[in-house]
Write a protein that holds these residues in place. Structure first.
Motif, short mmCIF file in Angstrom:
data_model
loop_
_atom_site.label_atom_id
_atom_site.label_comp_id
_atom_site.label_asym_id
_atom_site.label_seq_id
_atom_site.Cartn_x
_atom_site.Cartn_y
_atom_site.Cartn_z
N PRO A 120 64.58 33.68 26.86
CA PRO A 120 63.99 32.44 26.33
C PRO A 120 64.65 32.06 25.01
O PRO A 120 65.22 32.91 24.31
N LYS A 121 64.57 30.81 24.67
CA LYS A 121 65.13 30.32 23.40
C LYS A 121 64.09 30.54 22.31
O LYS A 121 63.35 29.63 21.92
N VAL A 122 64.03 31.77 21.85
CA VAL A 122 63.04 32.18 20.84
C VAL A 122 63.77 32.95 19.74
O VAL A 122 64.91 33.38 19.93
N PRO A 123 63.13 33.16 18.58
CA PRO A 123 63.78 33.94 17.53
C PRO A 123 64.06 35.37 17.99
O PRO A 123 63.18 36.03 18.56
N VAL A 124 65.28 35.84 17.76
CA VAL A 124 65.68 37.19 18.12
C VAL A 124 66.35 37.83 16.92
O VAL A 124 67.35 37.32 16.41
N THR A 125 65.79 38.94 16.45
CA THR A 125 66.37 39.70 15.35
C THR A 125 66.87 41.03 15.90
O THR A 125 66.12 41.75 16.58
N ILE A 126 68.13 41.34 15.61
CA ILE A 126 68.78 42.55 16.12
C ILE A 126 69.21 43.39 14.92
O ILE A 126 69.98 42.93 14.08
N ILE A 127 68.69 44.61 14.84
CA ILE A 127 68.93 45.47 13.68
C ILE A 127 69.56 46.78 14.16
O ILE A 127 69.11 47.37 15.15
N HIS A 128 70.60 47.22 13.44
CA HIS A 128 71.29 48.45 13.85
C HIS A 128 71.79 49.18 12.61
O HIS A 128 72.36 48.57 11.71
N GLY A 129 71.57 50.48 12.56
CA GLY A 129 72.10 51.29 11.48
C GLY A 129 73.57 51.58 11.69
O GLY A 129 73.97 51.98 12.79
N GLU A 130 74.36 51.41 10.65
CA GLU A 130 75.81 51.60 10.82
C GLU A 130 76.17 53.07 11.05
O GLU A 130 77.27 53.38 11.52
N LEU A 131 75.26 53.98 10.73
CA LEU A 131 75.50 55.41 10.96
C LEU A 131 74.81 55.93 12.22
O LEU A 131 74.70 57.14 12.42
N ASP A 132 74.35 55.02 13.06
CA ASP A 132 73.69 55.39 14.31
C ASP A 132 74.71 56.04 15.24
O ASP A 132 75.71 55.42 15.62
N LYS A 133 74.48 57.30 15.62
CA LYS A 133 75.37 58.02 16.52
C LYS A 133 74.77 58.19 17.90
O LYS A 133 75.39 58.79 18.78
N THR A 134 73.56 57.66 18.11
CA THR A 134 72.92 57.74 19.42
C THR A 134 73.25 56.51 20.25
O THR A 134 73.62 56.62 21.42
N CYS A 135 73.12 55.34 19.66
CA CYS A 135 73.39 54.08 20.35
C CYS A 135 74.52 53.34 19.63
O CYS A 135 74.52 53.22 18.40
N LEU A 136 75.45 52.83 20.40
CA LEU A 136 76.63 52.19 19.85
C LEU A 136 76.27 50.90 19.12
O LEU A 136 75.58 50.04 19.68
N HIS A 137 76.78 50.75 17.89
CA HIS A 137 76.49 49.50 17.16
C HIS A 137 77.20 48.33 17.83
O HIS A 137 76.78 47.17 17.70
N THR A 138 78.26 48.62 18.60
CA THR A 138 78.93 47.54 19.33
C THR A 138 78.01 46.93 20.39
O THR A 138 78.20 45.77 20.79
N ALA A 139 77.03 47.69 20.86
CA ALA A 139 76.07 47.14 21.83
C ALA A 139 75.24 46.05 21.18
O ALA A 139 75.04 44.97 21.74
N SER A 140 74.74 46.33 19.97
CA SER A 140 73.95 45.32 19.27
C SER A 140 74.81 44.11 18.91
O SER A 140 74.34 42.97 18.95
#
Length: 327
Positions: A264-284
């Motif tokens: 939907p066309k709604v507000p979306v906030t995407i937050i990612h820690g730059e030191l996250d080693k579990t999930c790729l920051h490139t995904a966010s």
């Protein structure tokens, strides 16, 4: 001054039947007349805790937390029958209907972000906004990073402990190797490999916190994780996690990114820690690039966990700002 968690608020709980053997454990808190928000926990196989409702101002939010099928206080604990991404998406909608909520904010991190995106793509008219943390997109490359090659280069000693009891001929597919032992091994085998998986997962997720403690404390944490192998609940948790991983989360490769146009066309906030080693920051970053007018925030000196101070501050700020957008 960084924002911190809101004080704990009282909650009420109930269980909700599904079309299957599963019963969902659900907690509601905050203001019943406030902005509805559903909290989607990570895993798969994890659960909600009492701090999760504290990311939302209880005066302004009606907060719904629930344990996914087989998780936490949902029953039967560890049950894998009828436990797929499609069932979980249906459960979210079932809860919304039960509570007679027209639309709600979807708040999810890690696997919870995957689930939130799948839900929003299936039921876009029911979503008022999204706040996503440390997003996992359930692609082959996301799983490969964690359980085959990627994080292995970041933590070589812990990786050796993770693979040392897997025969060389099976190391080309470690998810399958662990799945076989956890789902078809005897009790001792399940206990052993659930503990090893848990120690590896914990190392990757918590390393940024470990850097802030003395080495003795970090070693104690690893030892305590290993001792948890006596806990059958850990086996059930890891069995759910490997059940989803082995079946590639029951979705097509790249399904989430391929269907961003359905959001939907709604507000979306995407937050990612730059030191996250579990999930790729490139995904966010890929999410942010594909969702028009989304907001992407990368946090310095921050890893994967929702409990890290910078992450708490960013998430609480995001929920506060959504209140202002909503009004």
């Amino acid at each position: 001054m960084q924002k911190t968690l809101y004080p704990a608020s009282a909650s009420t709980s109930f269980t909700l039947n599904t079309e299957s053997v599963h019963q969902l454990y659900i907690e509601t808190s905050g203001n019943p007349l406030g902005i509805p928000v559903v909290f989607l926990h990570g895993g798969p196989g994890s659960s909600c805790n009492n701090n999760h409702r504290r990311y939302f101002n209880p005066e302004h939010y009606y907060i719904i937390c629930f344990d996914q099928r087989g998780c936490g206080l949902s029953t039967p604990h560890g049950e894998l029958t009828d436990n797929t991404s499609q069932h979980l998406v249906a459960d979210i909608e079932r809860i919304r209907e039960h509570l007679n909520i027209p639309r709600w904010l979807v708040f999810g991190g890690s696997w919870g972000a995957s689930l939130g995106l799948l839900y929003a793509q299936a039921h876009p008219q029911r979503v008022s906004g999204m706040i996503l943390r440390g997003s996992f997109l359930a692609r082959e490359q996301d799983l490969f990073w964690f359980a085959q090659h990627g994080a292995s280069e970041e933590f070589p000693e812990a990786w050796q402990a993770f693979i040392q009891d897997i025969p060389q001929g099976e190391r080309h597919d470690l998810v399958a190797a662990y799945y076989q032992r956890l789902h078809h091994g005897d009790n001792d085998t399940q206990l052993k490999y659930a503990a090893i998986w848990s120690v590896w997962s914990g190392k990757v997720a918590t390393y940024n916190l470990g850097q802030r403690t003395d080495k003795h404390s970090a070693n104690n944490a690893i030892t305590n994780d290993a001792q948890r192998q006596t806990d059958p609940a850990l086996v059930r948790k890891v069995k759910i996690e490997t059940h989803y991983a082995q079946h590639r989360y029951f979705i097509a490769e790249n399904q989430i990114l391929d269907n961003l146009h359905q959001l939907p066309k709604v507000p979306v906030t995407i937050i990612h820690g730059e030191l996250d080693k579990t999930c790729l920051h490139t995904a966010s970053r890929a999410l942010a690039a594909g969702i028009a007018n989304s907001e992407f925030i990368q946090l310095a000196d921050t890893g994967h966990l929702i409990e890290e101070a910078n992450m708490i501050a960013a998430l609480v700020d995001a929920t506060d700002r959504f209140v202002r957008q909503y009004q």
